[in-house]
Design a protein around this motif. Structure first.
Motif, short mmCIF file in Angstrom:
data_model
loop_
_atom_site.label_atom_id
_atom_site.label_comp_id
_atom_site.label_asym_id
_atom_site.label_seq_id
_atom_site.Cartn_x
_atom_site.Cartn_y
_atom_site.Cartn_z
N LEU A 324 41.35 -2.43 -38.79
CA LEU A 324 40.21 -1.64 -38.33
C LEU A 324 40.48 -1.12 -36.93
O LEU A 324 41.26 -1.73 -36.18
N PRO A 325 39.84 -0.03 -36.54
CA PRO A 325 40.05 0.49 -35.18
C PRO A 325 39.52 -0.48 -34.12
O PRO A 325 38.77 -1.41 -34.42
N GLU A 326 39.93 -0.25 -32.89
CA GLU A 326 39.52 -1.13 -31.79
C GLU A 326 38.00 -1.15 -31.65
O GLU A 326 37.32 -0.13 -31.84
N ILE A 327 37.47 -2.30 -31.29
CA ILE A 327 36.02 -2.46 -31.15
C ILE A 327 35.53 -1.69 -29.93
O ILE A 327 36.13 -1.74 -28.85
N GLN A 328 34.40 -1.00 -30.11
CA GLN A 328 33.73 -0.36 -28.99
C GLN A 328 32.77 -1.35 -28.35
O GLN A 328 31.78 -1.76 -28.95
N ARG A 329 33.08 -1.78 -27.13
CA ARG A 329 32.24 -2.76 -26.46
C ARG A 329 31.00 -2.07 -25.87
O ARG A 329 31.09 -0.94 -25.36
N PRO A 330 29.84 -2.73 -25.91
CA PRO A 330 28.66 -2.15 -25.27
C PRO A 330 28.86 -2.08 -23.76
O PRO A 330 29.53 -2.94 -23.16
N THR A 331 28.30 -1.08 -23.14
CA THR A 331 28.41 -0.94 -21.69
C THR A 331 27.48 -1.94 -21.00
O THR A 331 26.58 -2.51 -21.63
N ASP A 332 27.69 -2.13 -19.69
CA ASP A 332 26.80 -3.02 -18.94
C ASP A 332 25.36 -2.53 -19.01
O ASP A 332 24.42 -3.33 -19.09
N GLU A 333 25.19 -1.21 -18.98
CA GLU A 333 23.84 -0.64 -19.05
C GLU A 333 23.18 -0.94 -20.40
O GLU A 333 21.99 -1.24 -20.47
N GLN A 334 23.94 -0.87 -21.48
CA GLN A 334 23.40 -1.09 -22.82
C GLN A 334 22.92 -2.52 -23.04
O GLN A 334 22.02 -2.77 -23.85
N GLN A 343 22.93 -4.45 -29.90
CA GLN A 343 24.26 -4.17 -29.36
C GLN A 343 25.15 -5.41 -29.37
O GLN A 343 26.32 -5.36 -29.76
N SER A 344 24.59 -6.54 -28.93
CA SER A 344 25.36 -7.79 -28.90
C SER A 344 25.75 -8.24 -30.29
O SER A 344 26.89 -8.64 -30.54
N ASP A 345 24.78 -8.19 -31.20
CA ASP A 345 25.05 -8.63 -32.57
C ASP A 345 26.09 -7.73 -33.24
O ASP A 345 26.95 -8.21 -33.99
N ARG A 346 26.01 -6.43 -32.99
CA ARG A 346 26.99 -5.51 -33.57
C ARG A 346 28.40 -5.84 -33.05
O ARG A 346 29.37 -5.85 -33.83
N PRO A 392 32.65 -10.22 -16.57
CA PRO A 392 34.10 -10.48 -16.62
C PRO A 392 34.44 -11.95 -16.83
O PRO A 392 35.38 -12.27 -17.57
N GLN A 393 33.69 -12.85 -16.19
CA GLN A 393 33.94 -14.27 -16.40
C GLN A 393 33.69 -14.66 -17.84
O GLN A 393 34.50 -15.36 -18.46
N LEU A 394 32.57 -14.18 -18.40
CA LEU A 394 32.25 -14.50 -19.79
C LEU A 394 33.30 -13.94 -20.74
O LEU A 394 33.71 -14.61 -21.69
N ARG A 395 33.75 -12.71 -20.47
CA ARG A 395 34.76 -12.11 -21.34
C ARG A 395 36.04 -12.94 -21.34
O ARG A 395 36.64 -13.17 -22.39
N GLY A 396 36.44 -13.41 -20.17
CA GLY A 396 37.62 -14.26 -20.08
C GLY A 396 37.46 -15.56 -20.84
O GLY A 396 38.38 -16.02 -21.53
N GLU A 397 36.28 -16.16 -20.74
CA GLU A 397 36.01 -17.39 -21.46
C GLU A 397 36.03 -17.17 -22.97
O GLU A 397 36.55 -18.00 -23.73
N ILE A 398 35.47 -16.05 -23.40
CA ILE A 398 35.43 -15.75 -24.84
C ILE A 398 36.83 -15.56 -25.39
O ILE A 398 37.17 -16.05 -26.47
N VAL A 399 37.69 -14.86 -24.63
CA VAL A 399 39.07 -14.65 -25.08
C VAL A 399 39.78 -15.99 -25.27
O VAL A 399 40.44 -16.24 -26.29
N LYS A 400 39.64 -16.89 -24.29
CA LYS A 400 40.26 -18.22 -24.40
C LYS A 400 39.65 -19.02 -25.55
O LYS A 400 40.35 -19.70 -26.30
#
Length: 484
Positions: A324-334, A343-346, A392-400
């Motif tokens: 599948l194509p790369e995921i479109q992440r929601p923006t900080d504003e969204q 947005q989060s659930d998607r 950014p901290q949360l994203r790093g934690e999620i990746v790990k």
């Protein structure tokens, strides 16, 4: 069966519904006691208290039920003192505070017993134990059933009622009561039949639909009880995503919403046909929408019994992840708009369908963390700045976290259990070349036990939530960790 007697009986057990009025409680209990009869009233008391205290022993439940029935029998007799019920129920509440009381234990009893009067009674009435995630009931062989039944029919019925209710207590009460009555009727009929084997075979075929309904409704309502409304809907969304990763968010989101509506409507319903009717209609909707998108789903939808079809779909393993194509992440504003939850659930849905080897119990941690971030930031004065600083901290934690989840579960659904254990042994041997054979065997068994319980599609959420924290908790600093 009336809703009021269910609620009142639940309140009488280690508590009291005095807030509705003393005369009201006594009158309703007595009305139902006299209407149902002592035996049926007693059976319902066993069911309710076994549901409420799922880890209690048969002896503890029996002591409590004996007190409840005795109270009703004494105080509902013609000419009984009007204060009899109030005095007796107060004595029952007081007795439950005795550390030597033979009633079901609960860690909350001590706190309740520091209160007085009505507050104490209502506190005790609210206590309950969590649903059993690992059912312990194993049906005996026909000969064993009949031997126990013939030895003491009443004791057999009471013990079965307790065991079955504590194991399947999250099924809607009318479903549970109907299943227990059906089973006891089968045993009573077949154990005096000249051909018990043939009789049992025939009766089990006749109660197959009810048996599936009880098992399935207990499973889905247990998860609904643990997760709550919104997270239960998310859980359903993720499972669909991983079973049919070719289906879009737009295909599946309405079905997750429909599933949530069924669970919220029927799990605590007193309507006898609610769960069967609604689950059958939901199955038809799911098959109509998704059977063309997946061969295994299509096969599940071919049966004539809709509940069997639902069980088939529920039991499907995750499919292979498509390209599948790369995921479109929601923006900080969204993340702080009215559409934040969507947005989060998607985003997590899209992650799930691309990584179907990471089970829902892991992804539910990501769900919790994403909503925790949104809830913490979206009420602040500068919500976008808050999200931008913490994301950014949360994203790093999620990746790990997801990398660790893939390490723990990645190959489990692709290999046989023996192959999986062999692969574990090879992996541990490479990473720990100095480990003794005994320690390697222990590590392999621990990891395999974890995987067989928590790397499956319908993993138990409470147990695996704790286990995941233990296995994955070291991936971030606990003092500031947003994920675990």
């Amino acid at each position: 069966m009336k809703v009021e007697i269910v609620l009142l009986l639940a309140a009488v057990s280690l508590g009291h519904a005095e807030h509705r009025g003393r005369d009201y409680v006594r009158d309703k209990i007595c009305q139902e006691f006299n209407s149902m009869g002592k035996d049926n009233f007693r059976s319902l008391a066993i069911i309710l208290n076994s549901k409420k205290f799922s880890n209690a022993t048969f002896e503890e439940i029996s002591h409590l039920v004996k007190e409840v029935v005795s109270l009703a029998e004494t105080c509902c007799a013609k000419g009984a003192d009007p204060s009899c019920y109030e005095i007796g129920s107060s004595a029952l509440s007081a007795k439950s505070c005795d550390e030597n009381a033979p009633y079901p234990d609960h860690p909350g009893i001590a706190a309740c017993c520091t209160q007085q009067g009505l507050e104490q009674k209502l506190c005790l009435a609210a206590l309950h134990q969590p649903p059993k995630e690992f059912p312990t009931y194993v049906e005996p062989l026909n000969d064993e059933l009949c031997e126990a039944f013939k030895k003491d029919p009443q004791d057999f019925a009471d013990r079965f009622t307790h065991e079955y209710s504590s194991n399947y207590g999250q099924a809607p009460l009318p479903v549970l009561v109907g299943s227990i009555k059906s089973y006891l009727s089968m045993v009573g009929t077949c154990c005096i039949s000249p051909s018990p084997t043939v009789c049992f075979l025939k009766e089990r075929l006749e109660r197959k639909t009810l048996s599936i309904l009880t098992t399935m409704s207990n499973r889905i309502c247990s998860r609904y009880t643990v997760y709550g409304k919104e997270k239960s809907k998310f859980s359903t969304l993720i499972k669909f995503a991983q079973k049919i990763p070719s289906a879009s968010f737009e295909d599946i989101s309405p079905l997750a919403e429909d599933s949530h509506e069924v669970f919220s409507k029927c799990c605590n319903s007193m309507a006898e046909d609610c769960m069967q009717k609604e689950l059958s209609e939901l199955t038809t909707k799911i098959c109509t929408k998704l059977s063309s998108k997946n061969d295994k789903f299509s096969d599940c939808c071919k049966g004539k019994n809709l509940l069997e079809n639902y069980l088939c779909m529920y039991s499907l393993p995750p499919a292979k992840s498509p390209q599948l194509p790369e995921i479109q992440r929601p923006t900080d504003e969204q993340l702080c708009t009215a559409d934040e939850s969507h947005q989060s659930d998607r985003f997590i849905f899209e992650t799930a369908r691309r990584q179907t080897n990471i089970p829902e119990v892991f992804l539910s941690k990501v769900y919790d963390a994403a909503h925790k971030l949104a809830n913490g930031c979206c009420t602040s004065a500068d919500s976008v700045a808050c999200v931008s600083s913490k994301r950014p901290q949360l994203r790093g934690e999620i990746v790990k976290f997801l990398a660790k989840a893939k390490e723990l579960c990645g190959e489990y659904n692709d290999l046989t259990f023996l192959e999986f254990k062999q692969r574990l042994k090879e992996s541990f041997s490479k990473t720990m070349p100095d480990a003794t054979p005994a320690s390697l065997t222990e590590l392999v068994e621990q990891r395999a036990n974890f995987a067989s319980t928590c790397c499956i599609m319908n993993a138990p959420p409470m147990y695996c939530g704790v286990k995941i924290n233990t296995e994955v908790g070291h991936t971030c600093d606990h003092d500031s960790c947003m994920l675990i």
